[in-house]
Scaffold this motif. Structure first.
Motif, PDB file in Angstrom:
ATOM      1  N   TYR A 494       0.969  -1.245  -0.091  1.00 27.47           N
ATOM      2  CA  TYR A 494       0.053   0.034   0.195  1.00 27.47           C
ATOM      3  C   TYR A 494       0.852   1.205  -0.042  1.00 27.47           C
ATOM      4  N   ALA A 495       0.388   2.333  -0.397  1.00 27.53           N
ATOM      5  CA  ALA A 495       0.952   3.774  -0.214  1.00 27.53           C
ATOM      6  C   ALA A 495       0.307   4.663   0.594  1.00 27.53           C
ATOM      7  N   ASN A 496       1.220   4.999   1.622  1.00 29.64           N
ATOM      8  CA  ASN A 496       0.864   6.139   2.318  1.00 29.64           C
ATOM      9  C   ASN A 496      -0.270   5.543   3.547  1.00 29.64           C
ATOM     10  N   ALA A 497      -1.036   4.953   3.231  1.00 30.11           N
ATOM     11  CA  ALA A 497      -2.172   4.443   4.348  1.00 30.11           C
ATOM     12  C   ALA A 497      -2.627   2.858   3.793  1.00 30.11           C
ATOM     13  N   SER A 498      -2.745   2.066   4.851  1.00 32.18           N
ATOM     14  CA  SER A 498      -3.258   0.746   4.385  1.00 32.18           C
ATOM     15  C   SER A 498      -4.334   0.642   3.502  1.00 32.18           C
ATOM     16  N   SER A 499      -5.112   1.749   3.492  1.00 31.10           N
ATOM     17  CA  SER A 499      -6.462   1.817   2.705  1.00 31.10           C
ATOM     18  C   SER A 499      -6.087   2.096   1.328  1.00 31.10           C
ATOM     19  N   ARG A 500      -4.924   2.479   1.026  1.00 26.97           N
ATOM     20  CA  ARG A 500      -4.430   2.671  -0.668  1.00 26.97           C
ATOM     21  C   ARG A 500      -3.507   1.701  -0.939  1.00 26.97           C
ATOM     22  N   LYS A 501      -4.254   0.360  -0.932  1.00 29.73           N
ATOM     23  CA  LYS A 501      -3.596  -0.856  -1.474  1.00 29.73           C
ATOM     24  C   LYS A 501      -3.495  -0.832  -2.915  1.00 29.73           C
ATOM     25  N   ALA A 502      -2.306  -1.402  -3.284  1.00 36.40           N
ATOM     26  CA  ALA A 502      -1.989  -1.921  -4.874  1.00 36.40           C
ATOM     27  C   ALA A 502      -2.745  -2.676  -5.219  1.00 36.40           C
ATOM     28  N   ASP A 503      -3.396  -2.585  -6.402  1.00 41.90           N
ATOM     29  CA  ASP A 503      -4.401  -3.223  -7.316  1.00 41.90           C
ATOM     30  C   ASP A 503      -3.776  -4.695  -7.623  1.00 41.90           C
ATOM     31  N   LYS A 504      -2.531  -4.456  -8.230  1.00 40.90           N
ATOM     32  CA  LYS A 504      -1.820  -5.389  -8.776  1.00 40.90           C
ATOM     33  C   LYS A 504      -0.375  -5.844  -7.950  1.00 40.90           C
ATOM     34  N   ILE A 505       0.032  -6.908  -7.813  1.00 37.29           N
ATOM     35  CA  ILE A 505       1.359  -7.120  -7.590  1.00 37.29           C
ATOM     36  C   ILE A 505       2.122  -8.147  -8.417  1.00 37.29           C
ATOM     37  N   VAL A 506       3.025  -7.766  -9.048  1.00 39.72           N
ATOM     38  CA  VAL A 506       3.730  -8.536  -9.891  1.00 39.72           C
ATOM     39  C   VAL A 506       5.290  -8.614  -9.586  1.00 39.72           C
ATOM     40  N   ILE A 507       5.503 -10.118  -9.529  1.00 42.55           N
ATOM     41  CA  ILE A 507       7.030 -10.504  -9.251  1.00 42.55           C
ATOM     42  C   ILE A 507       7.634 -11.007 -10.125  1.00 42.55           C
ATOM     43  N   ASN A 508       8.853 -10.247 -10.592  1.00 46.24           N
ATOM     44  CA  ASN A 508       9.918 -10.872 -11.357  1.00 46.24           C
ATOM     45  C   ASN A 508      11.384 -10.758 -10.967  1.00 46.24           C
ATOM     46  N   ASP A 509      11.632 -11.980 -10.635  1.00 47.48           N
ATOM     47  CA  ASP A 509      13.060 -12.245  -9.987  1.00 47.48           C
ATOM     48  C   ASP A 509      13.122 -11.144  -8.637  1.00 47.48           C
ATOM     49  N   ASN A 510      13.915 -10.302  -8.779  1.00 46.64           N
ATOM     50  CA  ASN A 510      14.124  -9.446  -7.707  1.00 46.64           C
ATOM     51  C   ASN A 510      13.390  -8.108  -7.551  1.00 46.64           C
ATOM     52  N   LYS A 511      12.628  -7.948  -8.507  1.00 49.52           N
ATOM     53  CA  LYS A 511      11.912  -6.784  -8.736  1.00 49.52           C
ATOM     54  C   LYS A 511      10.207  -7.216  -8.649  1.00 49.52           C
ATOM     55  N   VAL A 512       9.811  -6.105  -7.789  1.00 48.98           N
ATOM     56  CA  VAL A 512       8.301  -6.387  -7.449  1.00 48.98           C
ATOM     57  C   VAL A 512       7.658  -5.052  -8.123  1.00 48.98           C
ATOM     58  N   THR A 513       6.517  -5.049  -9.129  1.00 50.05           N
ATOM     59  CA  THR A 513       5.870  -4.093  -9.556  1.00 50.05           C
ATOM     60  C   THR A 513       4.448  -3.840  -8.887  1.00 50.05           C
ATOM     61  N   LEU A 514       4.205  -2.602  -8.506  1.00 51.36           N
ATOM     62  CA  LEU A 514       2.902  -2.501  -7.692  1.00 51.36           C
ATOM     63  C   LEU A 514       2.228  -1.470  -8.858  1.00 51.36           C
ATOM     64  N   THR A 515       0.735  -1.753  -8.951  1.00 55.14           N
ATOM     65  CA  THR A 515      -0.081  -1.027  -9.809  1.00 55.14           C
ATOM     66  C   THR A 515      -1.111  -0.418  -8.987  1.00 55.14           C
ATOM     67  N   PHE A 516      -1.473   0.789  -8.692  1.00 56.50           N
ATOM     68  CA  PHE A 516      -2.500   1.515  -8.294  1.00 56.50           C
ATOM     69  C   PHE A 516      -3.581   1.899  -8.872  1.00 56.50           C
ATOM     70  N   LYS A 517      -4.812   1.682  -8.514  1.00 55.02           N
ATOM     71  CA  LYS A 517      -6.129   2.118  -9.400  1.00 55.02           C
ATOM     72  C   LYS A 517      -6.208   3.848  -9.051  1.00 55.02           C
ATOM     73  N   GLU A 518      -7.150   4.438  -9.924  1.00 55.96           N
ATOM     74  CA  GLU A 518      -7.609   5.554 -10.112  1.00 55.96           C
ATOM     75  C   GLU A 518      -7.656   6.283  -8.523  1.00 55.96           C
ATOM     76  N   GLY A 519      -8.428   5.764  -7.733  1.00 52.49           N
ATOM     77  CA  GLY A 519      -8.839   6.279  -6.341  1.00 52.49           C
ATOM     78  C   GLY A 519      -7.782   6.114  -5.573  1.00 52.49           C
ATOM     79  N   ASP A 520      -6.735   5.194  -5.681  1.00 46.08           N
ATOM     80  CA  ASP A 520      -5.385   4.980  -4.745  1.00 46.08           C
ATOM     81  C   ASP A 520      -4.269   5.563  -5.113  1.00 46.08           C
TER      82      ASP A 520
END
Length: 1015
Positions: A494-520
Motif C-alpha cells: 500500500y501507499a501512505n495508508a493501508s487503505s490505499r492498497k496496490a491493485d496488482k503485485i507482479v514479481i519478476n526475480d528481484n523486482k516487484v511491480t505495484l499498480t494502483f487504481k485511480e482512487g488509490d
C-alpha cells in the motif's frame, strides 16, 4: 585536370604557378571555387552568347572598374602586343589580388619599387602566377598567345585535356584547348604569335564578371531536407530540398541566389539510424532488429510497433547503445517462429533518435536455430532454492519437469517454478557448501535440448529477509521496487495508508511491480510505500518500507502514424499515438477538424458545419489508435487538424496542434491503369502487350508480375460469357518495362485492340496483393494512339492558362499540337480557336499547363461543354508519354477561372452622405449568401484631406454585371455623429478582404479579393 605546378621556358623567361600564399590570394578561390558554375555563365563571353560587347567596350568597362588603364593619348591601343607588365596588372586586378607596394625583388634595369607595374608584378610573383628568370622579370617583353592561355588555364583551374590537337607548341596544346573552349581566345589563330591587348581584355572581362558572383563559403545541414549555405558575402541562403539527403553521403545540391543558379556538394553527417541493417533470429522466440545508427528508445521499445502475422510480442528491449531491439515473442505455440522458414516482420512508426526518419517497412528474414540452449548461470537462493538461467528461451513443459534436474547426481524432490522465457527456480533443501547441478531434457523452441553438463554452485545459509535496493514511481500509478535478492512472495502493498492498497503485485526475480487504481494513486510529493510479508526462498520474511517521489509524465503525446484508406465504401482515418490517451479526449469530436487547402471547413457529409466528424469516433487503448469514419463522400485532399487530445497521465499532457493531409487518391484499390497493344516489327503475328499498374509491382516472389501464367484475355469478337485465354505460354516473354509496367510478347492471332485483359494475384513492391474487390484485375486493351487520356477534369484556371492532368507521365510536349475550340451554341460553326504559346509540365510529368498570350486568351466565362481542348496531329502527334504513346484528346474544359475586378473604381454620391463604389468585372456575378455576411467581407476606408479617419458603414453589396458597394459616411463633431461629404482630395479605399464562396460567377468560382483606392 590541369597540373598544380608548372614551369615553361620561353624566350629566356618563365611563367609559373605553384600554389601561392594566402595573403595575396584572398579572392582567387572565389573565382576558381566552381569552374562549372562560373563558366556556365561566362564561358562564351568572348565569342559566344555574350558577344554583345565589343573588346573596346569591354576595355572601357574594365577601365571604369580600375582593372586596366589607357595610354597617355587616352586610347586603348588594343591592337598592340601585350607586355608581361601589362599581363601582371590585368591578372592581379581581375583576380582581386592585393598589389604589393614598396617591394622590388627583380634586378631589371629601370625596375624599382616605384615602377608603375611593380605592385602588380610583385603580387603576381608572390601568388606564383608569374615569375622571372635569373633575377630578371623583363616587364617590357611580349607575351605569346599560348603563354597567356596557360596562365589563364592554371589560375582558373580549367579542365586541361591531355589529347588536345591544335597548332600550339606541344607543351601548350592542352592549355590552349582549355582557353579556347571557355571562349578566352579564338580558335584557329597563331597561338605562338604575340598576344594582343585585345585578347587579354576579352579574357579579363570574363574573369572580372565571374569574380562579381558571390561564391559558396560553407554549408550547414539543418536536417535532411534543409541546408543553410553561407555565401562569400556573408549572406545565408536557406535551401529546402525536395528529396532528403542520404546520411553520410556527399550529395550535389542546386539552389538559386540573386537570380543565379549554384551547385555545391554537401554531406549530412549523422550517427542516428537511417535504415534497418539486419533482422535475425538465432532462436525461435527472440528477434533482433539492428539499425545502422541510434533509434528513439520510446518508439523502438514499443512492441506494438512490430508485427508478424498470427504472432504477438511480450516486449521489446532496446540495447544500451540504442542501435538494436530484441523482440520477445509471447509464450504460446502460435507465437513461435518456424525454423529455417522465411518470415516477414513489419515495422511501423519507429523513429530514429533525432526524429528525422520514421521506419515503416517490411523486412524478410529466416530464423536459424542450430544451437542447443546452455545453462547460463546457477545462483543459490540460500539453502532452500536455486535459480537456473538458460542462454535462450526454453519450453515451459520441459523447464517445469523436476526429473530434468539432478543435484549432486541425485534426483530432486522439488517444486519447480518457471519464469518465461529463460528462468527456473528449484525449491529444494540443500546443505551448505558446494553442489553440482546437472540439467538435461530442457529444450528450446526448436527442440534442441541442453547438453547434460555439470554446473557447480555453492549454497550459504540465508537468514536475512530481503532488503530494498531501490524504488521508483511512474506517474502516480506504478511503483517498481528492486530488492537485493529474488523474491518469492509479497502478502500486500500500500501507499501512505493501508487503505490505499496496490491493485496488482507482479514479481519478476528481484523486482516487484505495484499498480494502483485511480482512487488509490500516489500523491505528487513524497510517498511511503509499504510491502508486507516480503519473503525470499529461504523462508525469511519481513515488512519493508521505502519512500519515493513519483516522476510525473510530462511528455506530450504525438501522432506516430496515420493510415487513410477505404473500408468498404467509406473513407476511414486511423491515427496512432505515441502513448495511451485519456478516453474522453480521444473520442471527443471537437478535437478533430477537417478543412480544405484554404482553411475553410470541408464540404462533405462526414463532418458538421464546424468541420467536426459526425460519426462516433473509436479508440483502441491496446494499440493507441483513434478511428474516424468520414463516410463515402471524400472528393479531394483535406487537412485533418488534431488538438486538445491528452494522454492518460495523472496530469494529462496535451498534444501540440497537429495536421495531416488526407488524400483520397492514396486509398485507390489496386488496379491496371491501362493496357495497350503494339505490333512487333519483323514478325508475322508478334505483338507487345504493355500492362501498366497503378503502383510499383513485385518482380519476385509469389506476387511477381513477371509470371506469364497470371495473364489472360477475353476476345472482344466473342459474345456471351467471358472466355479467358492464356496470353502466352512462355514465361521468358514477360519482362519489366518500368517500376509499374510489364511488357508481354504474344503471337496469338485472336489478340486485338478492344479485348479485355486480366491479371491475377499481382503484388506491389511491399508484397501486398493488388485487389479491386478480388485478386483479378482487368482493363480494356487500347491502341497506342488512344491509350493516353486525361485524368479528371480539364480546367481553365485563368484566361491565360489551361490545366490538363493525364493518366501517364508525358515525356515530350509540343504546345502547337494543342488547340482550344469554342462553340457557344452547339452548332457546327466554331466561334473561336485558341492556340497556346507555351506550356509547363509538373515534376511527375502528369500535369500539363498550356499558356495563352495576350491577343489569344481564353474567354473569361463559357457554358458547360462549349470549350474543348484537342490535339491536332492525330497519329503523327509528337506529344507522347514516357512509353512513346501518342496523346490524342478531344475533351471538354471546366470553367475554373475566378472572376475579378477590372479597371478603376468609380465613386459616386447618391445622397447627402451616401455613396456607391462601382467596379467593372470580367463576368457576371451572383451573391450566394445573405447580405449581412457579404457586407462583412468588404472594408471601406475614407480619410479626409487633413489625415483624419471618417466613419464608414457599408449598407449593401450588389453583384451582377458590375459590383456595387453602397456605403454611408459620418464624422464625429462635438461628440455627435454628423453626415460627412466626401471631397475630391479625400482618400477612399474599397477592399474585398476574403471571399469564401460568397460572391461567385455562374460556374461557382469565387470573385478574387482586391483593394482599390483613389484620392
Amino acid at each position: 585536370m590541369s597540373n598544380t605546378s608548372y614551369s615553361i621556358k620561353e624566350n629566356s623567361h618563365a611563367i609559373v604557378n605553384q600554389g601561392g600564399e594566402k595573403k595575396v590570394m584572398k579572392k582567387i578561390l572565389s573565382v576558381a571555387l566552381s569552374t562549372a558554375m562560373a563558366f556556365s555563365m561566362f564561358a562564351s563571353v568572348a565569342f559566344g552568347a555574350d558577344a554583345k560587347l565589343t573588346p573596346e567596350q569591354q576595355f572601357n568597362a574594365l577601365k571604369e572598374a580600375g582593372i586596366v588603364s589607357g595610354f597617355p593619348d587616352g586610347l586603348s591601343h588594343l591592337e598592340q602586343a601585350l607586355t608581361r607588365a601589362e599581363l601582371a596588372k590585368i591578372i592581379v586586378n581581375s583576380l582581386s589580388l592585393e598589389p604589393v607596394s614598396g617591394v622590388a625583388t627583380y634586378k631589371d634595369k629601370g625596375y624599382s619599387a616605384n615602377h608603375w607595374a611593380a605592385p602588380y608584378i610583385e603580387a603576381a610573383t608572390q601568388a606564383k602566377i608569374l615569375e622571372g628568370s635569373n633575377g630578371l622579370f623583363r616587364p617590357s617583353d611580349k607575351v605569346t598567345v599560348q603563354e597567356l592561355a596557360k596562365v589563364l588555364a592554371t589560375a582558373l583551374k580549367l579542365e586541361v585535356p591531355a589529347d588536345a590537337n591544335n597548332t600550339a607548341s606541344a607543351w601548350a596544346k592542352g592549355y590552349v584547348a582549355a582557353a579556347v573552349e571557355k571562349g578566352f581566345i579564338p580558335e584557329g589563330i597563331n597561338y605562338q604569335a604575340q598576344a594582343t591587348r585585345s585578347q587579354a581584355v576579352v579574357a579579363a572581362h570574363a574573369i572580372y564578371e565571374a569574380n562579381q558572383v558571390p561564391t559558396v563559403k560553407s554549408f550547414k545541414v539543418v536536417d535532411p531536407k534543409n541546408v543553410e549555405v553561407t555565401m562569400s558575402n556573408g549572406e545565408v541562403v536557406k535551401v529546402a530540398l525536395e528529396k532528403a539527403l542520404e546520411a553520410n553521403k556527399e550529395t550535389e545540391i542546386k539552389f538559386t541566389y540573386q537570380g543565379k543558379e549554384y551547385t555545391t556538394k554537401v554531406t549530412y553527417v549523422t550517427t542516428v539510424a537511417q535504415k534497418v541493417a539486419s533482422v535475425k533470429a538465432e532462436n525461435l522466440k527472440e528477434i533482433i532488429v539492428t539499425f545502422d545508427g541510434t533509434v528513439d528508445k520510446a518508439s523502438a521499445g514499443d512492441e506494438d510497433n512490430y508485427s508478424i502475422d498470427g504472432k504477438s510480442f511480450d516486449k521489446a528491449t532496446v540495447s544500451e547503445d540504442k542501435t538494436s531491439v530484441t523482440l520477445l515473442l509471447s509464450n504460446s505455440t502460435a507465437s513461435t517462429l518456424v525454423n529455417q522458414k522465411q518470415t516477414e516482420i513489419s515495422l511501423k512508426n519507429i523513429k530514429n533518435e533525432d526524429s528525422t526518419k520514421t521506419f515503416t517497412q517490411k523486412v524478410q528474414f529466416t530464423p536459424i536455430d542450430v544451437t542447443a540452449p546452455t545453462v547460463k548461470e546457477v545462483v543459490d537462493l540460500g539453502t532452500k532454492a536455486v535459480k537456473v538461467k538458460f542462454s535462450e528461451p526454453v519450453r515451459e513443459a520441459d523447464a517445469l519437469s523436476s526429473i530434468n534436474y539432478r543435484i549432486d547426481d541425485k534426483a530432486v524432490a522439488a517444486s519447480v517454478k518457471y519464469a518465461y522465457p529463460d528462468t527456473v527456480i528449484i525449491s529444494t533443501t540443500l546443505a551448505e557448501g558446494e553442489h553440482t547441478l546437472r540439467v538435461s531434457g530442457v529444450a528450446d523452441f526448436s527442440g534442441l535440448s541442453v547438453a547434460p553438463v555439470e554446473n557447480k554452485f555453492t549454497t550459504v545459509v540465508d537468514t536475512a529477509a530481503p532488503e530494498i535496493k531501490s524504488i521508483e514511481a511512474d506517474d502516480l500509478t506504478k511503483v517498481t521496487v528492486e530488492f537485493n535478492e529474488t523474491i518469492k512472495s509479497v502478502s500486500s502493498a500500500y501507499a501512505n495508508a493501508s487503505s490505499r492498497k496496490a491493485d496488482k503485485i507482479v514479481i519478476n526475480d528481484n523486482k516487484v511491480t505495484l499498480t494502483f487504481k485511480e482512487g488509490d494513486r500516489l500523491i505528487q510529493g513524497e510517498n511511503t510505500i509499504t510491502l508486507t510479508g516480503v519473503s525470499d526462498y529461504s523462508g525469511n520474511s519481513a515488512d519493508r518500507e521505502g519512500k519515493v517521489t513519483p516522476v510525473l509524465d510530462t511528455t506530450r503525446p504525438t501522432v506516430t502514424n496515420v493510415d487513410f484508406d477505404k473500408v468498404g465504401v467509406n473513407f476511414v482515418a486511423k491515427i496512432q499515438f505515441s502513448e495511451s490517451l485519456k478516453d474522453s479526449t480521444a473520442i471527443n469530436k471537437d478535437n478533430y477538424k477537417l478543412v480544405d487547402a484554404d482553411g475553410k471547413v470541408a464540404s462533405i457529409p462526414g463532418v458538421d458545419s464546424n468541420g467536426h466528424p459526425v460519426r462516433t469516433i473509436g479508440y483502441n487503448e491496446t494499440d493507441k489508435t483513434v478511428t474516424i469514419d468520414f463516410g463515402p463522400k471524400f472528393d479531394k485532399k483535406y487537412t485533418l487538424q488534431i488538438s486538445e487530445v491528452e494522454d492518460d497521465a495523472y496530469i494529462g499532457n496535451e498534444i501540440l496542434p497537429y495536421s495531416v493531409v488526407l488524400d483520397p487518391a492514396g486509398t485507390e484499390e489496386g488496379k491496371i491503369s491501362r493496357v495497350w497493344l503494339e505490333t512487333v516489327p519483323g514478325t508475322v503475328n508478334g505483338k507487345y502487350v504493355y500492362v501498366e499498374f497503378n503502383s510499383a509491382i513485385a518482380t519476385t516472389g509469389a506476387g511477381s508480375a513477371l509470371d506469364s501464367a497470371k495473364y489472360s484475355f477475353d476476345d472482344a469478337a466473342t459474345t456471351g460469357t467471358v472466355e479467358r485465354t492464356r496470353l502466352t505460354n512462355k514465361a521468358e516473354n514477360v519482362e519489366p518495362f518500368s517500376t509499374n509496367t510489364v511488357r508481354i510478347y504474344s503471337e496469338d492471332v485472336n489478340l486485338s485492340v478492344g479485348d479485355e485483359l486480366f491479371a491475377d494475384y499481382i503484388a506491389n513492391v511491399d508484397g501486398e496483393y493488388l485487389t479491386d474487390g478480388d485478386y483479378t484485375l482487368n482493363a480494356t486493351i487500347n491502341a497506342r494512339n488512344t491509350v493516353v487520356t486525361t485524368s479528371g477534369d480539364v480546367e481553365a484556371t485563368g484566361t491565360d492558362s489551361l490545366k490538363l492532368k493525364f493518366n501517364s507521365a508525358l515525356n515530350y510536349v509540343s504546345a502547337r499540337e494543342f488547340a482550344v475550340v469554342y462553340d457557344h451554341d452547339g452548332n457546327t460553326v466554331t466561334d473561336a480557336t485558341y492556340n497556346p504559346s507555351d506550356y509547363s509540365l509538373s515534376d511527375d510529368g502528369k500535369t500539363l499547363t498550356l499558356k495563352f498570350a495576350d491577343g489569344n486568351k481564353l474567354p473569361s466565362s463559357f457554358a458547360v461543354g462549349s470549350l474543348k481542348v484537342q490535339t491536332v496531329g492525330g497519329a503523327t502527334t509528337q506529344t507522347r508519354d514516357t512509353f512513346g504513346n501518342v496523346v490524342n484528346i478531344n475533351t471538354a474544359v471546366v470553367d475554373k477561372i475566378a472572376p475579378e475586378v477590372t479597371g478603376d473604381m468609380v465613386v459616386a454620391a447618391i445622397g447627402a452622405n451616401q455613396y456607391t463604389a462601382t467596379f467593372n468585372v470580367t463576368e457576371a456575378l451572383t451573391n450566394k449568401v445573405g447580405s449581412a455576411y457579404i457586407n462583412s467581407l468588404f472594408s471601406v476606408k475614407v480619410v479626409d484631406a487633413g489625415g483624419n479617419d471618417v466613419d464608414v458603414t457599408i449598407n449593401s453589396v450588389t453583384a451582377g454585371s458590375t459590383l456595387v458597394v453602397t456605403f454611408t459616411t459620418t464624422k464625429e463633431i462635438g461628440g455627435v455623429d454628423t453626415p460627412y461629404t466626401i471631397n475630391a482630395a479625400d482618400f477612399v479605399k474599397v477592399s474585398l478582404d476574403s471571399n469564401p464562396g460568397a460572391i461567385t460567377d455562374g460556374a461557382n468560382n469565387s470573385l478574387k479579393t482586391f483593394g482599390q483606392s483613389r484620392r
